[in-house]
Design a protein around this motif. Sequence first.
Motif, PDB file in Angstrom:
ATOM      1  N   THR B 120       1.816  -3.244  -2.855  1.00 54.79           N
ATOM      2  CA  THR B 120       3.021  -2.498  -2.466  1.00 54.79           C
ATOM      3  C   THR B 120       4.029  -3.435  -1.800  1.00 54.79           C
ATOM      4  O   THR B 120       5.226  -3.403  -2.108  1.00 54.79           O
ATOM      5  CB  THR B 120       2.651  -1.353  -1.489  1.00 54.79           C
ATOM      6  OG1 THR B 120       1.646  -0.556  -2.090  1.00 54.79           O
ATOM      7  CG2 THR B 120       3.856  -0.499  -1.158  1.00 54.79           C
ATOM      8  N   LEU B 121       3.535  -4.279  -0.900  1.00 52.52           N
ATOM      9  CA  LEU B 121       4.441  -5.192  -0.184  1.00 52.52           C
ATOM     10  C   LEU B 121       5.002  -6.275  -1.105  1.00 52.52           C
ATOM     11  O   LEU B 121       6.119  -6.761  -0.896  1.00 52.52           O
ATOM     12  CB  LEU B 121       3.708  -5.837   0.996  1.00 52.52           C
ATOM     13  CG  LEU B 121       3.257  -4.878   2.097  1.00 52.52           C
ATOM     14  CD1 LEU B 121       2.554  -5.651   3.204  1.00 52.52           C
ATOM     15  CD2 LEU B 121       4.425  -4.095   2.669  1.00 52.52           C
ATOM     16  N   HIS B 124       8.344  -5.663  -2.675  1.00 50.95           N
ATOM     17  CA  HIS B 124       9.547  -5.654  -1.829  1.00 50.95           C
ATOM     18  C   HIS B 124       9.835  -7.064  -1.328  1.00 50.95           C
ATOM     19  O   HIS B 124       8.918  -7.793  -0.927  1.00 50.95           O
ATOM     20  CB  HIS B 124       9.346  -4.720  -0.630  1.00 50.95           C
ATOM     21  CG  HIS B 124       9.212  -3.281  -1.017  1.00 50.95           C
ATOM     22  ND1 HIS B 124      10.306  -2.490  -1.289  1.00 50.95           N
ATOM     23  CD2 HIS B 124       8.123  -2.505  -1.209  1.00 50.95           C
ATOM     24  CE1 HIS B 124       9.892  -1.280  -1.619  1.00 50.95           C
ATOM     25  NE2 HIS B 124       8.572  -1.255  -1.578  1.00 50.95           N
ATOM     26  N   ASP B 128      15.363  -6.559   0.340  1.00 54.86           N
ATOM     27  CA  ASP B 128      15.276  -5.098   0.512  1.00 54.86           C
ATOM     28  C   ASP B 128      15.443  -4.703   1.980  1.00 54.86           C
ATOM     29  O   ASP B 128      15.848  -3.586   2.287  1.00 54.86           O
ATOM     30  CB  ASP B 128      13.918  -4.564   0.012  1.00 54.86           C
ATOM     31  CG  ASP B 128      13.753  -4.752  -1.483  1.00 54.86           C
ATOM     32  OD1 ASP B 128      14.764  -4.725  -2.192  1.00 54.86           O
ATOM     33  OD2 ASP B 128      12.611  -4.956  -1.933  1.00 54.86           O
TER      34      ASP B 128
END
Lengths: 132, 132
Positions: B120-121, B124, B128
Amino acid sequence: MQLTVSSDIALRTLIYLGQRDAPVTISEVAEECGVSKSSLMKVVMTLVGANLVLSERGRNGGICLAQEAGNISIGSVIRLMENSLALVECMKDSPSGCPLLPSCRLKPILNSAQEAFFSTLDNHSLADLLKK
Amino acid sequence: MQLTVSSDIALRTLIYLGQRDAPVTISEVAEECGVSKSSLMKVVMTLVGANLVLSERGRNGGICLAQEAGNISIGSVIRLMENSLALVECMKDSPSGCPLLPSCRLKPILNSAQEAFFSTLDNHSLADLLKK
């Protein structure tokens, strides 16, 4: 990045109880799981409070699982045992100390990453840990 | 469940540098990010070593981003700054102290949850975090 010792002890305790057919004493769990009796007692109180473990008194008393292993999700155990899910300062209930907070976009990104972490664990139950 | 203070400081530093067009001094970053200069120095050394931050000497010297913000993934920053990714004892390089280890199935499940967290990280970037 690590979980608390309480999470570690809770997981060991539940795995050990899941491997036993009858109630076992706190002393036995402490010895077999390699943890101190005092730390174990605190964790067991939390597990009993959450209805994951039953504590039975009497001559053949002891502790045992309060639910089927298949109904205990790993995610719920870790959510229960972690004192705080605040990965960084700004995720605390009363954040302080980060001057960048007002315009910072980090928090929702860390929240979504943490949600992905727990979603994975929610897909696994204690029964998955007990398979031979 | 929390990240180290170093991760927190690294993220604050990178966000602050991403908001500036010219090199800034360590003292300015420390003050504006609400962290101690000595803690910041250690973190900046790691960020410079990983080619995320440039340290420029001289009269107009200071520190600045070494790469475009869009090329710095949040996941890579946190992987870099965490001393250990061992969530529990058995995930350490030299695990000890858990008698259940030989037959335990917990480790791959925690590994996959952690991978979901970082995936998930990884989606980004610092850019962002800088969007208005």
